[in-house]
Write a protein that holds these residues in place. Sequence first.
Motif, PDB file in Angstrom:
ATOM      1  N   THR A   1       0.845  -1.196   0.000  1.00  0.00           N
ATOM      2  CA  THR A   1       0.000   0.000   0.000  1.00  0.00           C
ATOM      3  C   THR A   1       0.874   1.236   0.000  1.00  0.00           C
ATOM      4  OG1 THR A   1      -1.807  -1.113   1.145  1.00  0.00           O
ATOM      5  CG2 THR A   1      -1.765   1.289   1.279  1.00  0.00           C
ATOM      6  N   VAL A   2       0.600   2.129  -0.942  1.00  0.00           N
ATOM      7  CA  VAL A   2       1.356   3.367  -1.075  1.00  0.00           C
ATOM      8  C   VAL A   2       0.612   4.503  -0.395  1.00  0.00           C
ATOM      9  CG1 VAL A   2       2.270   5.049  -2.728  1.00  0.00           C
ATOM     10  CG2 VAL A   2       2.349   2.602  -3.258  1.00  0.00           C
ATOM     11  N   LEU A   3      -0.691   4.602  -0.668  1.00  0.00           N
ATOM     12  CA  LEU A   3      -1.466   5.750  -0.226  1.00  0.00           C
ATOM     13  C   LEU A   3      -2.945   5.455  -0.422  1.00  0.00           C
ATOM     14  CD1 LEU A   3      -1.287   8.899   0.447  1.00  0.00           C
ATOM     15  CD2 LEU A   3      -1.370   9.240  -2.013  1.00  0.00           C
ATOM     16  N   THR A   4      -3.771   6.069   0.385  1.00  0.00           N
ATOM     17  CA  THR A   4      -5.223   6.015   0.177  1.00  0.00           C
ATOM     18  C   THR A   4      -5.711   7.425  -0.082  1.00  0.00           C
ATOM     19  OG1 THR A   4      -5.451   4.117   1.661  1.00  0.00           O
ATOM     20  CG2 THR A   4      -7.450   5.366   1.176  1.00  0.00           C
ATOM     21  N   VAL A   5      -6.355   7.611  -1.240  1.00  0.00           N
ATOM     22  CA  VAL A   5      -6.949   8.912  -1.555  1.00  0.00           C
ATOM     23  C   VAL A   5      -8.430   8.856  -1.217  1.00  0.00           C
ATOM     24  CG1 VAL A   5      -5.269   9.493  -3.329  1.00  0.00           C
ATOM     25  CG2 VAL A   5      -7.350   8.288  -3.975  1.00  0.00           C
TER      26      VAL A   5
ATOM     27  N   GLY B   1     -10.059   3.607  -3.113  1.00  0.00           N
ATOM     28  CA  GLY B   1      -9.055   4.636  -3.348  1.00  0.00           C
ATOM     29  C   GLY B   1      -7.667   4.260  -2.880  1.00  0.00           C
ATOM     30  N   VAL B   2      -7.453   2.994  -2.532  1.00  0.00           N
ATOM     31  CA  VAL B   2      -6.140   2.537  -2.076  1.00  0.00           C
ATOM     32  C   VAL B   2      -5.243   2.309  -3.294  1.00  0.00           C
ATOM     33  CG1 VAL B   2      -4.864   0.707  -0.888  1.00  0.00           C
ATOM     34  CG2 VAL B   2      -7.060   1.477   0.009  1.00  0.00           C
ATOM     35  N   ILE B   3      -4.091   2.957  -3.287  1.00  0.00           N
ATOM     36  CA  ILE B   3      -3.100   2.790  -4.349  1.00  0.00           C
ATOM     37  C   ILE B   3      -2.058   1.802  -3.849  1.00  0.00           C
ATOM     38  CG2 ILE B   3      -1.331   3.930  -5.743  1.00  0.00           C
ATOM     39  CD1 ILE B   3      -3.000   6.520  -5.405  1.00  0.00           C
TER      40      ILE B   3
ATOM     41  N   GLY C   1       3.435  -0.091 -12.587  1.00  0.00           N
ATOM     42  CA  GLY C   1       3.879  -0.434 -11.244  1.00  0.00           C
ATOM     43  C   GLY C   1       2.886  -0.081 -10.156  1.00  0.00           C
ATOM     44  N   PHE C   2       1.777   0.564 -10.536  1.00  0.00           N
ATOM     45  CA  PHE C   2       0.788   0.989  -9.554  1.00  0.00           C
ATOM     46  C   PHE C   2      -0.624   0.685 -10.046  1.00  0.00           C
ATOM     47  CE2 PHE C   2       4.453   3.719  -9.156  1.00  0.00           C
ATOM     48  CZ  PHE C   2       4.695   3.744  -7.796  1.00  0.00           C
ATOM     49  N   ILE C   3      -1.526   0.499  -9.094  1.00  0.00           N
ATOM     50  CA  ILE C   3      -2.939   0.301  -9.394  1.00  0.00           C
ATOM     51  C   ILE C   3      -3.746   0.945  -8.273  1.00  0.00           C
ATOM     52  CG2 ILE C   3      -3.139  -1.942  -8.233  1.00  0.00           C
ATOM     53  CD1 ILE C   3      -4.923  -2.798 -10.634  1.00  0.00           C
ATOM     54  N   ILE C   4      -4.953   1.386  -8.609  1.00  0.00           N
ATOM     55  CA  ILE C   4      -5.830   1.978  -7.590  1.00  0.00           C
ATOM     56  C   ILE C   4      -7.102   1.140  -7.497  1.00  0.00           C
ATOM     57  CG2 ILE C   4      -6.904   3.608  -9.209  1.00  0.00           C
ATOM     58  CD1 ILE C   4      -6.988   5.600  -6.784  1.00  0.00           C
TER      59      ILE C   4
ATOM     60  N   GLY D   1     -26.982   8.630  -1.266  1.00  0.00           N
ATOM     61  CA  GLY D   1     -27.265   7.301  -1.800  1.00  0.00           C
ATOM     62  C   GLY D   1     -26.348   6.925  -2.941  1.00  0.00           C
ATOM     63  N   SER D   2     -26.890   6.201  -3.922  1.00  0.00           N
ATOM     64  CA  SER D   2     -26.072   5.716  -5.030  1.00  0.00           C
ATOM     65  C   SER D   2     -25.524   6.860  -5.880  1.00  0.00           C
ATOM     66  CB  SER D   2     -26.874   4.751  -5.903  1.00  0.00           C
ATOM     67  OG  SER D   2     -27.984   5.414  -6.469  1.00  0.00           O
ATOM     68  N   ASN D   3     -26.173   8.014  -5.864  1.00  0.00           N
ATOM     69  CA  ASN D   3     -25.664   9.176  -6.605  1.00  0.00           C
ATOM     70  C   ASN D   3     -24.401   9.758  -5.976  1.00  0.00           C
ATOM     71  OD1 ASN D   3     -27.713   9.077  -8.498  1.00  0.00           O
ATOM     72  ND2 ASN D   3     -29.033  10.440  -7.325  1.00  0.00           N
ATOM     73  N   GLY D   4     -24.146   9.400  -4.736  1.00  0.00           N
ATOM     74  CA  GLY D   4     -22.979   9.922  -4.035  1.00  0.00           C
ATOM     75  C   GLY D   4     -21.811   8.956  -3.989  1.00  0.00           C
ATOM     76  N   GLN D   5     -21.938   7.813  -4.652  1.00  0.00           N
ATOM     77  CA  GLN D   5     -20.846   6.841  -4.644  1.00  0.00           C
ATOM     78  C   GLN D   5     -19.707   7.323  -5.539  1.00  0.00           C
ATOM     79  OE1 GLN D   5     -22.708   3.154  -5.777  1.00  0.00           O
ATOM     80  NE2 GLN D   5     -23.293   2.696  -3.679  1.00  0.00           N
ATOM     81  N   ILE D   6     -18.505   7.239  -5.021  1.00  0.00           N
ATOM     82  CA  ILE D   6     -17.310   7.697  -5.720  1.00  0.00           C
ATOM     83  C   ILE D   6     -16.585   6.492  -6.319  1.00  0.00           C
ATOM     84  CG2 ILE D   6     -15.091   8.867  -5.454  1.00  0.00           C
ATOM     85  CD1 ILE D   6     -17.230  10.808  -4.793  1.00  0.00           C
ATOM     86  N   THR D   7     -16.100   6.651  -7.536  1.00  0.00           N
ATOM     87  CA  THR D   7     -15.252   5.650  -8.181  1.00  0.00           C
ATOM     88  C   THR D   7     -13.915   6.305  -8.481  1.00  0.00           C
ATOM     89  OG1 THR D   7     -17.165   4.608  -9.208  1.00  0.00           O
ATOM     90  CG2 THR D   7     -15.024   4.098 -10.154  1.00  0.00           C
ATOM     91  N   TYR D   8     -12.830   5.612  -8.145  1.00  0.00           N
ATOM     92  CA  TYR D   8     -11.483   6.137  -8.348  1.00  0.00           C
ATOM     93  C   TYR D   8     -10.829   5.437  -9.534  1.00  0.00           C
ATOM     94  CZ  TYR D   8     -12.245   7.809  -3.614  1.00  0.00           C
ATOM     95  OH  TYR D   8     -12.762   8.417  -2.512  1.00  0.00           O
ATOM     96  N   GLY D   9      -9.958   6.147 -10.216  1.00  0.00           N
ATOM     97  CA  GLY D   9      -9.236   5.561 -11.343  1.00  0.00           C
ATOM     98  C   GLY D   9      -8.203   6.527 -11.869  1.00  0.00           C
TER      99      GLY D   9
END
Length: 78
Positions: free
Chosen positions: A20-24, A54-56, A46-49, A32-40
Motif C-alpha cells: 500500500t502506497v497511499l489512500t486517496v 481509493g487505495v493505491i 507499477g501501480f494500481i488503484i 445514496g447511489s448518486n454519491g458513490q465515488i469511483t477512483y481511477g
Amino acid sequence: VFQQQEFEAQVTENQGPGTTVLTVAATDRDQGSNGQITYGGVTEEGFIINPVTGVITTTKELDTETQHHYTLTVYARD
C-alpha cells in the motif's frame, strides 16, 4: 472533491507487489447511489488503484536505482 489537491507518499525500496502506497479520498454532496465515488486514472506502470476504496498499491517491486520519483494522476467520479 478530493480532501487534498496533492498527496505525497514514500515507499521503501524492495517492497513487494501489493504494498500500500497511499489512500486517496473524495466526497460528493449527493446522497445514496448518486454519491458513490469511483477512483481511477492511474496509468503509471507499477501501480494500481482500487476503484472503490481509493487505495493505491504497487504491482511490482520498485527499484529506486532505476527511478527515484513517480507522479500519479488519479480521478474521482460519481
